[in-house]
Design an enzyme around this catalytic site. Structure first.
Site, PDB file in Angstrom:
ATOM      1  CB  SER A   1      -0.544  -0.215   1.573  1.00 42.30           C
ATOM      2  OG  SER A   1      -0.513  -0.259   2.536  1.00 42.30           O
TER       3      SER A   1
ATOM      4  CB  THR B   1      -1.655   6.256   4.003  1.00 51.26           C
ATOM      5  OG1 THR B   1      -2.349   6.251   3.133  1.00 51.26           O
ATOM      6  CG2 THR B   1      -0.648   7.744   4.059  1.00 51.26           C
TER       7      THR B   1
ATOM      8  CB  THR C   1      -0.685   5.784   0.029  1.00 54.40           C
ATOM      9  OG1 THR C   1      -1.226   5.055   0.525  1.00 54.40           O
ATOM     10  CG2 THR C   1      -1.067   6.995  -0.735  1.00 54.40           C
TER      11      THR C   1
ATOM     12  NE  ARG D   1      -8.198   7.579  -4.738  1.00 49.35           N
ATOM     13  CZ  ARG D   1      -8.017   7.738  -3.860  1.00 49.35           C
ATOM     14  NH1 ARG D   1      -6.949   7.224  -3.200  1.00 49.35           N
ATOM     15  NH2 ARG D   1      -8.976   7.790  -2.094  1.00 49.35           N
TER      16      ARG D   1
ATOM     17  CB  THR E   1      -4.023   5.737   7.374  1.00 50.58           C
ATOM     18  OG1 THR E   1      -4.981   5.022   6.225  1.00 50.58           O
ATOM     19  CG2 THR E   1      -5.340   5.684   8.280  1.00 50.58           C
ATOM     20  N   GLY E   2      -7.300   5.819   5.228  1.00 54.65           N
ATOM     21  CA  GLY E   2      -8.437   5.300   5.155  1.00 54.65           C
ATOM     22  C   GLY E   2      -8.833   6.236   4.218  1.00 54.65           C
TER      23      GLY E   2
HETATM   24  N1  ASP Z   1      -5.912   7.733   2.616  1.00 53.96           N
HETATM   25  C1  ASP Z   1      -5.455   6.841   1.154  1.00 53.96           C
HETATM   26  C2  ASP Z   1      -6.291   7.277  -0.214  1.00 53.96           C
HETATM   27  O1  ASP Z   1      -7.126   7.686  -0.132  1.00 53.96           O
HETATM   28  C3  ASP Z   1      -5.462   5.437   1.486  1.00 53.96           C
HETATM   29  C4  ASP Z   1      -5.433   4.723   2.607  1.00 53.96           C
HETATM   30  O2  ASP Z   1      -4.681   5.282   3.739  1.00 53.96           O
HETATM   31  O3  ASP Z   1      -5.916   3.534   3.448  1.00 53.96           O
HETATM   32  O4  ASP Z   1      -5.023   7.237  -1.189  1.00 53.96           O
END
Ligand code: ASP
Length: 360
Positions: free
Chosen positions: A96, A215, A233, A243, A266-267
């Site tokens: 990731s 991330t 990330t 994207r 994150t997320g």
């Molecule tokens: N925040 C990151 C994104 O949307 C992904 C993650 O941290 O899970 O690209």
């Protein structure tokens, strides 16, 4: 009504009631899936006048330890965060972040990163391909251009001009996972799923039911009290080409203010961007919230707007204030963060969350 539908309805109603009860104050505890408030004191990390570094997720432990090789010698927080996040960027087992990150739905590994110091200097790259350390390109954007954010082809051109090597970042393992995903995904980008056991891989197409994103966000304060942050990330696996998530957006995935502190996220990046998440956390700390309270309030802002969707989406915030206090909060159970200072190099702390059990 099926048991599952009943369960979902009860959970939504429970969550909504709890959110309403919360009413913007910080008294309520996390919500478990039966809608009950789960009591529990907010974890407090004692203030520190010495250096400290914090990072998202368990891979933050190794990243922090690398950062500590700089911080522990009295080095600069900015150098520490850049060096620290290079560890997961290089890790071939980490799908990731950086090299070996899972690709977009067309098979391209495209990376997002940002870096910021205490004086408001910042740099970022988005949708950058073929460069193994996007965080270092982000730092060059900050230090060697009049701009903040470079994207795609332009970011790559700049990186090459700066002497970065063009490489293939798609590893055989990541390519195999992408081919597996293609078999069943009907080319539909999977915008989300946290919850590591969610659907046994059914929703994300990830091997073993793992989530399809993560991330490394890192925040550091050095021995001279200087703050800095970095965030990097490969974003959502199988995302649409082009994207861009929250990580390279200053104020969304990362924000640092030398007078107050820093925050990172994150997320699901789309939700963080919609709410200017990290900026919000820092502004809430400015208004007097502890890092934990600020992260929680920013999470609840998202949950309130996305009552139904928030049952499965994940967003987590991590914050560090000027005094070295640390806090975090997430929508879903499972988010963790690593803390490292002179006393402890490998601390991993589970974050509190809105939902206290896994969604399954
Ligand atoms: N925040 C990151 C994104 O949307 C992904 C993650 O941290 O899970 O690209």
């Amino acid at each position: 009504m099926t048991d599952r539908r009943r369960f979902l309805k009860a959970s939504v109603l429970g969550a909504s009631a709890s959110i309403l009860a919360w009413g913007g104050k910080l008294a309520a505890g996390p919500i478990n899936r039966s809608g009950k408030l789960a009591a529990g004191p907010a974890p407090r990390t004692p203030p520190t006048t010495v250096a400290r570094v914090v990072s998202t997720w368990d891979f933050g432990i190794a990243a922090n330890q690398a950062a500590w090789t700089i911080l522990g010698k009295g080095g600069h927080a900015l150098d520490a965060v850049e060096f620290g996040v290079q560890v997961p960027e290089s890790d071939l087992k980490n799908h990731s972040v950086g090299r070996a990150g899972y690709p977009d739905r067309d098979g391209h590994v495209s990376l997002d990163a940002s870096i910021m110091d205490a004086d408001g200097n910042c740099g970022a790259v988005a949708a950058l391909e073929h460069i193994a350390h996007p965080i270092s390109v982000a730092r060059r954007v900050m230090e060697r251009t009049p701009h903040v954010l470079l994207v795609g082809e332009g970011a790559l051109q700049f990186a090459l001009e700066q002497g970065f090597k063009k490489e293939e970042l798609l590893t055989p393992e990541s390519e195999m996972a992408w081919h597996e995903w293609l078999k069943t995904a009907k080319y539909q980008p999977s915008i989300n799923s946290e919850v590591h056991d969610y659907g046994k891989g059914g929703s994300t197409g990830m091997p073993g039911g793992a989530n399809n994103h993560d991330t490394i966000g890192m925040l550091a304060i050095d021995a001279q009290g200087r703050l800095a942050g970095a965030c990097t990330t490969s974003g959502m696996a199988w995302k649409m080409r082009g994207r861009v998530g929250d990580s390279p957006i200053i104020g969304a995935g990362l924000y640092v203010d030398g007078e107050i502190g820093g925050a990172t996220s994150t997320g699901v990046g789309e939700e963080v961007i919609r709410n200017a998440g990290s900026f919000l956390v820092v502004e809430l700390m400015r208004q007097g919230r502890t890092p934990h309270e600020a992260c929680k309030e920013a999470v609840m802002r998202i949950v309130k707007k996305r009552r139904e969707a928030s049952k499965t989406l994940q967003v987590g915030f991590l914050a560090l204030n000027r005094a070295g206090e640390v806090g975090a909060y997430a929508i879903q159970h499972g988010f963790s963060y690593a803390v490292c200072d002179a006393k402890k190099q490998d601390g991993l702390i589970p974050s509190q969350s809105v939902y206290t059990t896994s969604y399954s």
